[in-house]
Design an enzyme around this catalytic site. Sequence first.
Site, PDB file in Angstrom:
ATOM      1  N   ASP A 146       0.816  -1.219   0.000  1.00 55.86           N
ATOM      2  CA  ASP A 146       0.000   0.000   0.000  1.00 55.86           C
ATOM      3  C   ASP A 146       0.851   1.270   0.000  1.00 55.86           C
ATOM      4  OD1 ASP A 146      -2.220  -1.758   0.314  1.00 55.86           O
ATOM      5  OD2 ASP A 146      -1.896  -1.764   2.468  1.00 55.86           O
ATOM      6  N   GLU A 159     -11.516   0.982  -2.792  1.00 53.06           N
ATOM      7  CA  GLU A 159     -10.755   1.455  -1.633  1.00 53.06           C
ATOM      8  C   GLU A 159      -9.518   2.195  -2.112  1.00 53.06           C
ATOM      9  OE1 GLU A 159     -10.360  -2.370   0.166  1.00 53.06           O
ATOM     10  OE2 GLU A 159      -8.569  -2.903  -0.966  1.00 53.06           O
TER      11      GLU A 159
END
Length: 535
Positions: A27, A199
């Site tokens: 991420d 997301e």
Amino acid sequence: MHNRPQGTSPGETTLFRNPVIPGFNADPSVCRVGDDYYLVTSTFEYFPGVPIYHSKDLVYWRQIGNVLDRPSQLDLDGTPCSKGIYAATIRYHEGTFYMITTFVESVTGARRNFYVTAADPAGPWSDPVWLPEAPGIDSSLFFDDGKCYVMANRQPPAGQQYPKHMEIWMQELDLKEQRLTGPKFSLWDGAMKFIHAQEGPHLYKIDGWYYLLIAEGGTGHTHSVTIARSESITGPYEGCKMNPILTHRHLGHRHPITNVGHADLVETQNGEWWMVCLGSRPYGGPYRNLGRETFLVPVAWEEGWPVVNPGVGKVELLERRPNLPEHRFPSLPACEHFDSERLGHQWLFIRTPRGEFWSLTERPGHLRLRLKPESLADTANPAFVGRRQEHMAFAARTALDFTPQSERETAGLVLLQSTDFHYRFELTLRDGVQVLRLTERRAAVDTVLAEHAVEPGRQRRLYLKVEAIGQSYGFYYAVEPEAWIPLFEQADGTLLSTDVAGGFTAAILGMYASGNGEASGSYADFDYFEYQPLD
């Protein structure tokens, strides 16, 4: 960090090798401040939280600290594996660095968003500012026209129309009052209706347009990057007809790079655009022991939309370099001798460290671990200090001084994927005799693979080594330096992959000591810890 393609000399700078930050660095989020680049990644149940890396050329990165490095910032007590700190975003605005992230507290999914600030990205960072009215995960920040906005995902107020259907919301953040203010706006509820789990939002303003970049398809094989744009910050947003602009799901599970997604864009000082994203390198089959790593890929703009790696359309292991001066940092030594009074930034604890169970000063030149009742099988903070596995082939070794006083007392090396999946290479007692034992823990069931009586050498120490060649792991010991004896070879390395163990993390190597349920006054001293790539 070394990142030169094999077969090139230091002066040949046309290519670099992906990933730019290997081993359990998922991420990624990046920002540029002048000629400097800063990047953060996820840490889940590990402490300290959110490593921060610095680069001058987007290729070579050096860890300069950890954003959440104090227990007052991060209480991970009782946090299950693969919960804790999810995707973080780093941004810079008017002299201040901001990092915002989500703390997922439990198996039931309780989640809280917060941000911290710093004048220096190396720290110290502030204590958290919690945003109780911010739902969802993967929170992000955007600054525009004197205002600050928070984004994350949530279930659509009208309800989910298909499994894992989410939307991206946005709301203004009052930085002086440190709270959300005004209405929540729905920006996007999916670019492609058959793709789930919207997301990881990031918002940019480029040439008068607002661009919303998100991750879709979950973080596994179907992961992807999609984008939409609007002339108004609150929308409506038009999805790019080329979506997804990046994915590897059509390349198969055995492609050298899989599950590519969750990206962030950055423009260099020379006007080039690049994307950092997560991806995994499976090996020995579709097995990803290294978890999700940070990759770099070029971006071009065509007709108002980003094109990722034009003419190629995917992330490659060898890629052309950015048009930036090459800037390397000194490599970390292969062997950590524990000569400092502080652990280096790369070392990790399992959850927030509680109690005075470790020391670098009680015996200078050694890491001392005091045995705690907690074990690796507990959702707790055991006496463990470890580091990420970064290579498909490696050797790790240490020298252990430890005299167990009972059959419950153990200390040694650990290869960890989770509480339920790991290898323990430990010295302990059985029937009053010191034995070295290799235990495989698979799906919460312990199996002893090998055990051998040992007596420490003249220096009262035991040398331990693990060597991994692909998915074959060998465990060796010695009572005299370099006189290695195999205890067990060809252990199944796939046990340490997310494909077998599940979860969002990766293999961690470390030193460990435990009373296994009983209080103890004993301790184990580790003279060094050496990690060497073999590939």
